[in-house]
Scaffold this active site. Sequence first.
Site, short mmCIF file in Angstrom:
data_model
loop_
_atom_site.label_atom_id
_atom_site.label_comp_id
_atom_site.label_asym_id
_atom_site.label_seq_id
_atom_site.Cartn_x
_atom_site.Cartn_y
_atom_site.Cartn_z
N PRO A 116 52.16 48.04 79.05
CA PRO A 116 52.15 47.58 77.59
C PRO A 116 53.36 48.18 76.99
CG PRO A 116 50.44 48.68 78.28
CD PRO A 116 51.18 48.60 79.76
N CYS A 117 53.99 47.25 76.15
CA CYS A 117 55.36 47.39 75.64
C CYS A 117 55.34 47.28 74.22
CB CYS A 117 56.19 46.19 76.07
SG CYS A 117 55.68 44.33 75.67
N GLN A 118 54.36 47.44 73.68
CA GLN A 118 53.94 47.52 72.12
C GLN A 118 55.16 48.42 71.30
OE1 GLN A 118 51.67 47.37 74.02
NE2 GLN A 118 50.06 45.52 73.45
N LEU A 129 57.87 49.45 72.65
CA LEU A 129 59.40 49.08 72.61
C LEU A 129 59.70 47.91 72.02
CD1 LEU A 129 59.29 49.59 76.31
CD2 LEU A 129 60.15 51.09 74.75
N ASN A 155 59.04 44.14 81.76
CA ASN A 155 58.74 44.73 80.41
C ASN A 155 59.78 43.76 79.32
OD1 ASN A 155 58.40 46.58 78.23
ND2 ASN A 155 57.46 47.49 80.13
#
Length: 660
Positions: free
Chosen positions: A282-284, A286, A326
């Site tokens: 999960p990249c929330q 970033l 990502n």
Amino acid sequence: MTWRVRRMRNAGENLPDYIGRITEFFEGVDGRRYFACRWFFRPQDTVISNTKLFKDHTHDPKRVFLSDERNDNDLDCIVSKVKIIQVDPKLDQEAKAQVAADADLYFDMSYTVPYSTFENITLDINENSGISFDAEANSESDAAATKATILDLYSGCGGMSTGLCLGAVIAGLQIETRWAVDLNTNAWESFKYNHPITEVRNEKVEDFLLLLQEWSVLCDKYIHKHNDDASASPLKVGGEEHELGKGKLVIDKLTAICYGGAKREKCIYFKGDVDVLCGGPPCQGLSGNNRHRKCDKPLDDDKNRQIVTFMDIVSFLKPKYVLMENVADILKLNGGSVGRYALSRLVALNYQSRMGLMVAGCYGLPQFRMRMFLWGALPTMVLPKYPLPTHDVVVHGGAPSAFSVSNDETADETMYSVKAETEFQRYIRLSRKEMLDYSFGDNKGPSEGMLLDHRPLKLNKDDYERVKQIPHQKGANFRNLTGVKVGQDNVAYMDPTVKPPCLESGKPLVPYYALSFMHGKSLKPFGRLWWDETVPTVFTRAEPHNQIILHPDQARVLTVRENARLQGFPDYYRMYGPIKERYMQVGNAVAVPVARALGYALAQAFQRKTEGNNNLMIVLPGSFSDVAMMRVRARASSSGAEAAAKELEGASYLSSSGNN
């Protein structure tokens, strides 16, 4: 191989000296003496430079990487000689330390600066470099491999592993997604439907890691060919201990482990080793869309710790290949420290690694969508290359095919209302068999030939009234509504000379948030897409308040299926869950054509078809996405080898003739 190289003085204070191999001494036209040098890089000199920030791993201070960086220097820069030894990259850390015990430094991989690549040294392009080391192939079976397995972490609805499988099979490698893990229940349902033979687990990835670790303990405790060992634990069945006679087979192999009961869905069936581990943590934490992200210490954010968990599983399972995806901000936030961490961790685990950015539009999709992809490969394998683009992202594109859909559409299955008119439409409508998708085995998947999930998020009454008043023209947005003015500074404001128009509900036609978003300079609120434009990226939400998501000539937002097409999901791919969850699954997914191109590159590397090629990119075959060719491949795959060869030979002619 032992090298006598020189240590060169570093101009910076309190910094270690540079290390390089002198290839030539010469006198310049100015009468001064110089030397030509090829440089070695310490870990801290590479893209993983801030290694001191990473607390869960370190790099051997004696390990350096050979680069192809060369330049000329003043002879006075030389400080002393250094003994560097070249070691086999396949050795473990302890063995490397023993081999290099008498050396000052050692190197086992090359480092390519422009491509952020750490790779085995198989062939040097400079005959005078002194390198002749050629890594042995792991075995002939690798080169002849026709099957492999995938574990898909943070799998979502399955975009990455689906694409990898579709691309690899074209190169002759049938990859089976054997296992998948995701916490989201709706994404889990979507994956299960589209991949019924995959063991799909609905849980946190960190819990999955704990289960693997517990399993390893049980394996060590209970797997014994014979119970000659007096310390072997007795077998328990139904809570009772059973003594086993001398010489009897106790347990040869664990095939399943259960916890919390005996229900099938809580069992893990991990038969065989993992060849490929892929996933997009999960990249929330970033994403640039997250206004609350921790820019100074991104790894202190729990949302970003999943990248650490991903690497922990890599460390535990040691798969042959790793592919992590990502957002591009992983290379921007805090100097790219999170991206550097991921690359550094793989290198510390003795993986060959390559990190780069790929744009979805370059592989045939009508959206830009830039993402980071990180390859990892064991030293015994060939590191995959990146596939060169097949499309011009600026020229090729456009919004997805239009079907007449209302704001109130609720049907999950509909019939196609028009024939496919474009190559993209013909491609996206292909069946599972034609895509060479074996997720359902040899069986035809249900609902094929139907248009799935072609329904939009239903707008509330106020927003629907606003959308109906947005003109059907290129670039239209809330600024086209009655009463909106735009100043010379490109700031939108309400005309003070007229009464602000209102909706039937009494609320203003032009909402305050549209005027205040990005200080009134944004063109996104209630923005329409247009036919000759590419979409910047597919988002996880379908609200039109701060993103351009309106259909070009219908009073609605894009449907789930239109977003899925923008992501390259075949039309037979079904999503599950509430409508908002389906948008989220599609928006979070890896674009299938990008993963498909990477799957082809993976298969080439897995079968050692790219070894010895110093070009770090591969060219996809011209028929890679050719619809006629794909249909012929589908027929050939179910026929005999001789018939298949004739079919494919004829398909090559059809493809080259442009007769699609």
